[in-house]
Motif scaffolding. Structure first.
Motif, PDB file in Angstrom:
ATOM      1  N   GLU A 160      53.531  42.683  69.796  1.00  0.00           N
ATOM      2  CA  GLU A 160      54.021  42.325  68.465  1.00  0.00           C
ATOM      3  C   GLU A 160      54.879  43.471  67.900  1.00  0.00           C
ATOM      4  O   GLU A 160      55.978  43.259  67.395  1.00  0.00           O
ATOM      5  CB  GLU A 160      52.823  42.055  67.551  1.00  0.00           C
ATOM      6  N   ALA A 161      54.369  44.685  68.032  1.00  0.00           N
ATOM      7  CA  ALA A 161      55.103  45.851  67.520  1.00  0.00           C
ATOM      8  C   ALA A 161      56.435  46.031  68.247  1.00  0.00           C
ATOM      9  O   ALA A 161      57.476  46.281  67.623  1.00  0.00           O
ATOM     10  CB  ALA A 161      54.247  47.108  67.661  1.00  0.00           C
ATOM     11  N   MET A 162      56.412  45.857  69.565  1.00  0.00           N
ATOM     12  CA  MET A 162      57.643  46.053  70.353  1.00  0.00           C
ATOM     13  C   MET A 162      58.685  44.982  70.000  1.00  0.00           C
ATOM     14  O   MET A 162      59.876  45.245  69.983  1.00  0.00           O
ATOM     15  CB  MET A 162      57.347  45.982  71.862  1.00  0.00           C
ATOM     16  N   THR A 163      58.209  43.754  69.718  1.00  0.00           N
ATOM     17  CA  THR A 163      59.125  42.657  69.430  1.00  0.00           C
ATOM     18  C   THR A 163      59.784  42.799  68.064  1.00  0.00           C
ATOM     19  O   THR A 163      60.949  42.459  67.894  1.00  0.00           O
ATOM     20  CB  THR A 163      58.343  41.305  69.382  1.00  0.00           C
ATOM     21  N   MET A 164      58.998  43.245  67.087  1.00  0.00           N
ATOM     22  CA  MET A 164      59.459  43.121  65.707  1.00  0.00           C
ATOM     23  C   MET A 164      60.121  44.361  65.117  1.00  0.00           C
ATOM     24  O   MET A 164      60.908  44.254  64.191  1.00  0.00           O
ATOM     25  CB  MET A 164      58.273  42.738  64.815  1.00  0.00           C
ATOM     26  N   SER A 165      59.766  45.530  65.626  1.00  0.00           N
ATOM     27  CA  SER A 165      60.084  46.747  64.869  1.00  0.00           C
ATOM     28  C   SER A 165      61.444  47.369  65.120  1.00  0.00           C
ATOM     29  O   SER A 165      61.948  47.332  66.243  1.00  0.00           O
ATOM     30  CB  SER A 165      59.077  47.848  65.212  1.00  0.00           C
ATOM     31  N   ASP A 166      61.976  47.988  64.078  1.00  0.00           N
ATOM     32  CA  ASP A 166      63.026  48.992  64.264  1.00  0.00           C
ATOM     33  C   ASP A 166      62.358  50.292  64.704  1.00  0.00           C
ATOM     34  O   ASP A 166      62.869  51.022  65.545  1.00  0.00           O
ATOM     35  CB  ASP A 166      63.749  49.273  62.943  1.00  0.00           C
ATOM     36  N   LEU A 167      61.217  50.574  64.074  1.00  0.00           N
ATOM     37  CA  LEU A 167      60.493  51.816  64.348  1.00  0.00           C
ATOM     38  C   LEU A 167      59.004  51.525  64.487  1.00  0.00           C
ATOM     39  O   LEU A 167      58.459  50.712  63.738  1.00  0.00           O
ATOM     40  CB  LEU A 167      60.682  52.803  63.188  1.00  0.00           C
ATOM     41  N   ILE A 168      58.380  52.224  65.425  1.00  0.00           N
ATOM     42  CA  ILE A 168      56.927  52.101  65.589  1.00  0.00           C
ATOM     43  C   ILE A 168      56.288  53.450  65.284  1.00  0.00           C
ATOM     44  O   ILE A 168      56.782  54.489  65.733  1.00  0.00           O
ATOM     45  CB  ILE A 168      56.565  51.678  67.034  1.00  0.00           C
ATOM     46  N   VAL A 169      55.205  53.401  64.497  1.00  0.00           N
ATOM     47  CA  VAL A 169      54.411  54.601  64.258  1.00  0.00           C
ATOM     48  C   VAL A 169      53.129  54.416  65.067  1.00  0.00           C
ATOM     49  O   VAL A 169      52.367  53.483  64.807  1.00  0.00           O
ATOM     50  CB  VAL A 169      54.078  54.746  62.755  1.00  0.00           C
ATOM     51  N   VAL A 170      52.924  55.269  66.069  1.00  0.00           N
ATOM     52  CA  VAL A 170      51.722  55.134  66.904  1.00  0.00           C
ATOM     53  C   VAL A 170      50.649  56.082  66.382  1.00  0.00           C
ATOM     54  O   VAL A 170      50.873  57.290  66.268  1.00  0.00           O
ATOM     55  CB  VAL A 170      52.009  55.459  68.390  1.00  0.00           C
ATOM     56  N   MET A 171      49.489  55.509  66.044  1.00  0.00           N
ATOM     57  CA  MET A 171      48.367  56.326  65.579  1.00  0.00           C
ATOM     58  C   MET A 171      47.282  56.343  66.653  1.00  0.00           C
ATOM     59  O   MET A 171      47.124  55.378  67.402  1.00  0.00           O
ATOM     60  CB  MET A 171      47.810  55.758  64.274  1.00  0.00           C
ATOM     61  N   GLY A 172      46.531  57.454  66.700  1.00  0.00           N
ATOM     62  CA  GLY A 172      45.535  57.618  67.761  1.00  0.00           C
ATOM     63  C   GLY A 172      44.120  57.627  67.230  1.00  0.00           C
ATOM     64  O   GLY A 172      43.887  57.581  66.011  1.00  0.00           O
ATOM     65  N   THR A 173      43.168  57.711  68.149  1.00  0.00           N
ATOM     66  CA  THR A 173      41.752  57.675  67.769  1.00  0.00           C
ATOM     67  C   THR A 173      41.343  58.925  66.978  1.00  0.00           C
ATOM     68  O   THR A 173      40.273  58.963  66.400  1.00  0.00           O
ATOM     69  CB  THR A 173      40.862  57.567  69.026  1.00  0.00           C
ATOM     70  N   ASP A 174      42.210  59.943  66.969  1.00  0.00           N
ATOM     71  CA  ASP A 174      41.935  61.122  66.142  1.00  0.00           C
ATOM     72  C   ASP A 174      42.466  60.922  64.712  1.00  0.00           C
ATOM     73  O   ASP A 174      42.476  61.856  63.916  1.00  0.00           O
ATOM     74  CB  ASP A 174      42.558  62.378  66.771  1.00  0.00           C
ATOM     75  N   ASN A 175      42.921  59.703  64.402  1.00  0.00           N
ATOM     76  CA  ASN A 175      43.422  59.330  63.067  1.00  0.00           C
ATOM     77  C   ASN A 175      44.667  60.112  62.641  1.00  0.00           C
ATOM     78  O   ASN A 175      44.927  60.321  61.462  1.00  0.00           O
ATOM     79  CB  ASN A 175      42.306  59.444  62.019  1.00  0.00           C
ATOM     80  N   ARG A 176      45.435  60.526  63.638  1.00  0.00           N
ATOM     81  CA  ARG A 176      46.716  61.189  63.385  1.00  0.00           C
ATOM     82  C   ARG A 176      47.849  60.315  63.896  1.00  0.00           C
ATOM     83  O   ARG A 176      47.649  59.484  64.778  1.00  0.00           O
ATOM     84  CB  ARG A 176      46.809  62.508  64.161  1.00  0.00           C
TER      85      ARG A 176
END
Ligand code: ATP
Length: 352
Positions: free
Chosen positions: A196-212
Motif C-alpha cells: 500500500e505504501a509503495m503504491t500510494m506514496s510520494d514519500l515513505i517514512v519507515v519506523m522501526g520497533t525501536d520507535n524511531r
C-alpha cells in the motif's frame, strides 16, 4: 523549508516511549505514508500531528508556525480513522455536511459543497441515502468526503482501508491517490502494509520497533538504497549477507571476494558490514564458477509460481535466494551445484 516540520519529537505514555527522536520535514502537497510494524508509533505520530496528543518533547511547525499547543479543532486538519464513526442516524449528505454545519456555513453553500464532494468521491446523487444502505467502500468514500469538507490544510488517514477486502482496497488506494493529486493537499497515511505504501506514496517514512524513524525517501529510494538492515529486511525481500571489508570497495562473503560499487567511507579493512542484495538482482548459473562476485552452492529449493521463479541456494552455510522471470529461468534443479552472481552495483553496504 515550508511544509510540516516535526522537530525533535518524543512521546511517552508513562514508562512507554511511543515515539523517539523524530525529526522530519514533510514537504507541502505530498502523499506521505508512515510505515512500520505494529507498535512502532505510527498512530501516535499521526495523533501528535492531529493535536490529539501532545509531545513530551519537541515542536510541531506548519509552514514555519509553531502549532504544538494549538488544539485539534483549530488546526483545520481532515481526519479519517480505521474505525469510521460515520453518524449512523444521519444521511450521507448530513454526514458530509457535519463540520460545515458546526461552522455555520450557509445552507445553500453547504448543499453545493456536499454535491461537489460526493461528485469528487464518485458518489453523486447519494446525499439522501442512509449510511446503512452503503457498502464498505462507499462508507469509506463518505468518510473521506466528510474529512475533506473543511478544505483541510492536512489530510490525515489512519489505516482507513484495512477493513476492506483485497480488491476493493486496491481500487480505493488508486482512487485516494488520484483524489489527492487532484486536490494537492498534503496527505499522511498510516499503514503497516508495504505494498500500500509503495503504491500510494510520494514519500515513505519507515519506523522501526525501536520507535524511531529509520528512513524517509521515495518508494524507490527506500527499496534500492535502504538506510539500514531493518529497512532492507522490512521492505520487500533482501539477502542480508555478513561481510568483512578487505579494502576499498571489496568485501569477503563466505570466504569469497565480492566487489561493491559504493561503500561507506571510514570502513577500515577487517570492519564488519552487511551486504543487502535483492533477489531479482542475483542470477544463478548451473555448475561451479570461479572469479569475483560469485558464490557457489547447492540448490536447496526451486519455487516456481508461474510469473516468477525463486531459486534457493546454500553457499557454505550462507543462504541465498534469487528471483528470475520464467523466460530467464536458470536450468537448475534441487540438489544441483550452482553459482550465484552478485553484480557490484546491486550490493548495498549497510553498517547498522
Ligand atoms: P499498530 O500498527 O499496531 O496500530 P502503531 O505503530 O500505530 O501500531 P502506536 O499505536 O502508535 O503504534 O503505539 C506505539 C506504542 O505506544 C505501543 O507500545 C503502544 O502500546 C503505546 N501506546 C500508544 N498509545 C498509548 C496510550 N494511550 N497509553 C499507553 N501506551 C500507549
Amino acid at each position: 523549508m515550508a511544509g510540516l516540520h516535526l522537530n525533535d519529537i518524543d512521546k511517552q505514555f508513562g514508562s512507554v516511549t511511543a515515539v523517539r527522536d523524530v525529526e522530519l520535514q514533510i514537504p507541502h502537497g505530498r502523499f506521505v505514508c508512515f510505515l512500520g510494524p505494529s507498535g512502532c508509533g505510527k498512530t501516535t505520530l499521526l495523533r501528535l500531528i492531529a493535536g490529539l496528543e501532545r509531545p513530551t518533547r519537541g515542536r510541531i511547525l506548519l509552514e514555519e508556525r509553531d502549532i504544538t499547543a494549538e488544539p485539534a479543532h483549530r488546526r483545520n486538519f481532515g481526519m479519517v480513522f480505521q474505525s469510521l464513526a460515520l453518524f449512523p442516524h444521519l444521511s450521507v449528505g448530513d454526514n458530509v455536511a457535519y463540520s460545515l454545519r458546526i461552522r455555520k456555513a450557509d445552507p445553500a453553500a453547504r448543499r453545493r459543497r456536499v454535491d461537489e464532494l460526493l461528485e469528487l468521491v464518485r458518489l453523486p446523487g447519494y446525499a439522501g441515502r442512509h449510511v446503512s444502505q452503503l457498502s464498505g467502500g462507499q462508507r469509506q468514500r463518505v468518510a473521506i468526503a466528510r474529512a475533506l469538507a473543511i478544505e483541510p490544510r492536512l489530510f490525515l488517514l489512519d489505516e482507513p482501508l484495512s477493513a476492506l477486502d483485497a480488491k476493493l482496497r486496491e481500487d480505493m488506494q488508486l482512487e485516494l491517490r488520484l483524489l489527492q493529486q487532484r486536490l494537492g493537499v498534503t496527505t499522511i497515511l498510516v499503514t503497516h502494509d508495504q505494498r500500500e505504501a509503495m503504491t500510494m506514496s510520494d514519500l515513505i517514512v519507515v519506523m522501526g520497533t525501536d520507535n524511531r524513524v529509520h528512513q524517509m525517501g521515495t518508494p524507490l529510494e527506500i527499496y534500492r538504497n535502504p538506510a539500514d538492515t531493518f529497512v532492507a529486511d522490512f521492505i520487500g525481500t533482501s539477502n542480508l549477507l555478513k561481510a568483512v571489508s578487505r579494502g576499498p570497495g571489496t568485501f569477503e562473503v563466505a570466504g569469497r571476494p565480492i566487489a561493491v560499487e559504493a561503500a561507506p567511507a571510514g570502513l577500515a579493512p577487517g570492519g564488519e558490514a552487511t551486504l543487502s542484495v535483492r533477489p531479482e538482482d542475483i542470477s544463478v548459473v548451473p555448475g561451479p564458477r570461479e572469479g569475483g562476485n560469485t558464490l557457489q552452492g547447492t540448490v536447496t529449493f526451486v519455487r516456481d509460481v508461474g510469473s516468477s521463479v525463486e531459486i534457493y541456494l546454500d553457499c557454505g552455510g550462507v543462504q541465498i535466494v534469487s528471483q528470475s522471470t520464467p523466460k530467464s529461468r536458470p536450468a537448475v534443479r534441487q540438489g544441483d551445484v550452482a553459482t550465484a552472481l552478485l553484480p557490484p552495483a546491486a550490493c548495498v553496504v549497510l553498517t547498522s
